[in-house]
Design a protein around this motif. Sequence first.
Motif, PDB file in Angstrom:
ATOM      1  N   GLU A   1      11.883  -4.069  27.671  1.00 32.12           N
ATOM      2  CA  GLU A   1      10.825  -3.452  27.073  1.00 32.12           C
ATOM      3  C   GLU A   1      10.824  -1.792  27.203  1.00 32.12           C
ATOM      4  N   PRO A   2      10.363  -1.197  26.304  1.00 25.84           N
ATOM      5  CA  PRO A   2      10.717   0.320  26.308  1.00 25.84           C
ATOM      6  C   PRO A   2       9.670   1.014  27.461  1.00 25.84           C
ATOM      7  N   LEU A   3      10.235   1.941  27.897  1.00 28.18           N
ATOM      8  CA  LEU A   3       9.456   2.784  28.635  1.00 28.18           C
ATOM      9  C   LEU A   3       8.102   3.323  28.133  1.00 28.18           C
ATOM     10  N   HIS A   4       7.190   3.647  28.818  1.00 26.15           N
ATOM     11  CA  HIS A   4       6.060   4.017  28.200  1.00 26.15           C
ATOM     12  C   HIS A   4       5.818   5.490  29.110  1.00 26.15           C
ATOM     13  N   ILE A   5       5.645   6.561  28.433  1.00 29.02           N
ATOM     14  CA  ILE A   5       5.792   7.891  28.719  1.00 29.02           C
ATOM     15  C   ILE A   5       4.411   8.438  28.445  1.00 29.02           C
TER      16      ILE A   5
ATOM     17  N   GLY B   1       5.524  30.044  15.683  1.00 31.64           N
ATOM     18  CA  GLY B   1       5.172  29.619  14.429  1.00 31.64           C
ATOM     19  C   GLY B   1       6.060  28.827  13.789  1.00 31.64           C
ATOM     20  N   ASP B   2       6.937  28.517  14.040  1.00 32.21           N
ATOM     21  CA  ASP B   2       8.160  27.779  13.607  1.00 32.21           C
ATOM     22  C   ASP B   2       7.739  26.123  13.782  1.00 32.21           C
ATOM     23  N   LEU B   3       6.832  25.986  14.781  1.00 35.32           N
ATOM     24  CA  LEU B   3       6.602  24.624  15.358  1.00 35.32           C
ATOM     25  C   LEU B   3       5.093  24.378  15.024  1.00 35.32           C
ATOM     26  N   PRO B   4       4.911  23.084  14.835  1.00 34.81           N
ATOM     27  CA  PRO B   4       3.531  22.784  14.339  1.00 34.81           C
ATOM     28  C   PRO B   4       2.554  22.416  15.605  1.00 34.81           C
ATOM     29  N   GLN B   5       1.363  22.610  15.357  1.00 37.42           N
ATOM     30  CA  GLN B   5       0.455  22.169  16.017  1.00 37.42           C
ATOM     31  C   GLN B   5       0.501  20.587  16.613  1.00 37.42           C
ATOM     32  N   LEU B   6       0.091  20.277  17.739  1.00 34.64           N
ATOM     33  CA  LEU B   6       0.472  18.970  18.012  1.00 34.64           C
ATOM     34  C   LEU B   6      -1.007  18.325  18.368  1.00 34.64           C
ATOM     35  N   GLU B   7      -1.125  17.036  17.430  1.00 35.43           N
ATOM     36  CA  GLU B   7      -2.222  16.294  17.738  1.00 35.43           C
ATOM     37  C   GLU B   7      -2.294  15.350  18.818  1.00 35.43           C
ATOM     38  N   MET B   8      -3.072  15.316  19.916  1.00 35.95           N
ATOM     39  CA  MET B   8      -2.946  14.474  21.023  1.00 35.95           C
ATOM     40  C   MET B   8      -3.585  13.009  20.572  1.00 35.95           C
ATOM     41  N   ASP B   9      -3.009  12.124  21.511  1.00 33.78           N
ATOM     42  CA  ASP B   9      -3.411  10.830  21.139  1.00 33.78           C
ATOM     43  C   ASP B   9      -4.611  10.494  21.955  1.00 33.78           C
ATOM     44  N   ILE B  10      -4.826  11.295  22.962  1.00 38.00           N
ATOM     45  CA  ILE B  10      -5.774  11.083  23.855  1.00 38.00           C
ATOM     46  C   ILE B  10      -6.328  12.392  24.587  1.00 38.00           C
ATOM     47  N   LEU B  11      -7.343  12.669  24.938  1.00 43.52           N
ATOM     48  CA  LEU B  11      -7.446  13.981  25.554  1.00 43.52           C
ATOM     49  C   LEU B  11      -7.563  13.402  27.200  1.00 43.52           C
ATOM     50  N   VAL B  12      -6.973  14.221  27.972  1.00 40.12           N
ATOM     51  CA  VAL B  12      -6.775  14.097  29.504  1.00 40.12           C
ATOM     52  C   VAL B  12      -8.281  13.612  30.249  1.00 40.12           C
ATOM     53  N   ASP B  13      -9.275  14.102  29.647  1.00 37.80           N
ATOM     54  CA  ASP B  13     -10.289  13.966  30.361  1.00 37.80           C
ATOM     55  C   ASP B  13     -10.849  12.211  30.104  1.00 37.80           C
ATOM     56  N   ASP B  14     -10.210  11.723  28.838  1.00 40.17           N
ATOM     57  CA  ASP B  14     -10.526  10.431  28.776  1.00 40.17           C
ATOM     58  C   ASP B  14      -9.757   9.468  29.163  1.00 40.17           C
ATOM     59  N   ILE B  15      -8.881   9.573  30.030  1.00 38.05           N
ATOM     60  CA  ILE B  15      -7.701   8.766  30.378  1.00 38.05           C
ATOM     61  C   ILE B  15      -8.440   8.110  31.689  1.00 38.05           C
ATOM     62  N   GLU B  16      -8.251   7.061  31.770  1.00 40.02           N
ATOM     63  CA  GLU B  16      -9.161   6.080  32.927  1.00 40.02           C
ATOM     64  C   GLU B  16      -8.189   5.303  33.753  1.00 40.02           C
ATOM     65  N   ASP B  17      -7.062   4.949  33.221  1.00 40.04           N
ATOM     66  CA  ASP B  17      -6.100   4.152  33.648  1.00 40.04           C
ATOM     67  C   ASP B  17      -4.511   4.697  33.381  1.00 40.04           C
ATOM     68  N   ILE B  18      -3.871   4.933  34.377  1.00 46.37           N
ATOM     69  CA  ILE B  18      -2.512   5.067  34.202  1.00 46.37           C
ATOM     70  C   ILE B  18      -1.586   4.221  34.493  1.00 46.37           C
ATOM     71  N   SER B  19      -2.003   3.104  34.759  1.00 44.89           N
ATOM     72  CA  SER B  19      -1.161   1.801  35.058  1.00 44.89           C
ATOM     73  C   SER B  19      -0.198   1.482  34.027  1.00 44.89           C
ATOM     74  N   PRO B  20      -0.524   1.604  32.665  1.00 44.79           N
ATOM     75  CA  PRO B  20       0.450   1.353  31.631  1.00 44.79           C
ATOM     76  C   PRO B  20       1.534   2.004  31.538  1.00 44.79           C
ATOM     77  N   TYR B  21       1.521   3.357  32.140  1.00 43.27           N
ATOM     78  CA  TYR B  21       2.737   4.158  32.084  1.00 43.27           C
ATOM     79  C   TYR B  21       3.798   4.112  32.988  1.00 43.27           C
ATOM     80  N   ASP B  22       5.007   4.350  32.686  1.00 47.83           N
ATOM     81  CA  ASP B  22       6.195   4.410  33.548  1.00 47.83           C
ATOM     82  C   ASP B  22       6.446   5.589  34.222  1.00 47.83           C
ATOM     83  N   ALA B  23       6.033   6.826  33.388  1.00 45.40           N
ATOM     84  CA  ALA B  23       6.349   8.179  34.002  1.00 45.40           C
ATOM     85  C   ALA B  23       5.188   9.068  33.295  1.00 45.40           C
ATOM     86  N   ILE B  24       5.085  10.159  34.258  1.00 45.40           N
ATOM     87  CA  ILE B  24       4.145  11.131  33.499  1.00 45.40           C
ATOM     88  C   ILE B  24       5.235  12.518  33.380  1.00 45.40           C
TER      89      ILE B  24
END
Length: 209
Positions: free
Chosen positions: A19-23, A63-86
């Motif tokens: 399985e791939p690592l989840h980061i 300015g050579d780099l794009p703005q990044l869209e977050m997948d989830i706000l840190v305030d909305d993370i309730e469970d970190i069990s799916p992640y192998d690394a932070i």
Amino acid sequence: MKYIAALILLVLAMACSAEPLHILVMVANNYGGNSMLNREYYERKGWEITLTGVTETVSPCSGDLPQLEMDILVDDIEDISPYDAIVIWPSRWWVNNPYGDLINSDAAISLLQAANSQGKIIWATCGGTLLLAAADIINGKRVQGQSGNNNAFVTIYTNAGATWVGQSLPPVIDENIITTTRGQFLWELNNEAILTTWLRNRNQTGRVK
């Protein structure tokens, strides 16, 4: 010999991991260009990544780099069990209040503390060790990180109970904490430390945390 051992661990990890690592990637405002090198490494390995920050979009240091869209706000993370690394991506460290958006986020601090208490791999680069210090999870640890102007950051690390071993070094691994610098030149070695630490944890516990 230690580099041979690390290479063996890498080969075993690639052979044994079905399985791939989840980061979970924490992105601070003024994120750095070396973040893209890290992302390239994850994609090459087939890892699954989730971007999180304090705001829905995070601005780059250039300015050579794009703005990044977050997948989830840190305030909305309730469970970190799916992640192998932070992972804490690089940010501009020479500005006023570097990593300040994450350091001032109770949710970000709590997330790191929870990850540390669960033995999750926590990886930081450049001045990201400041965030580890703010979360009070490096007491008794050996770390590297940017020294800051007049060694101001070193004082922060040591006040948090860490032993600062320098900067511009290969990855420094102390149990579950990985600290790195020189992201432009050591980006592959820096990121390989996540994989070797993941495999070590699995071998020691019989499972991946």
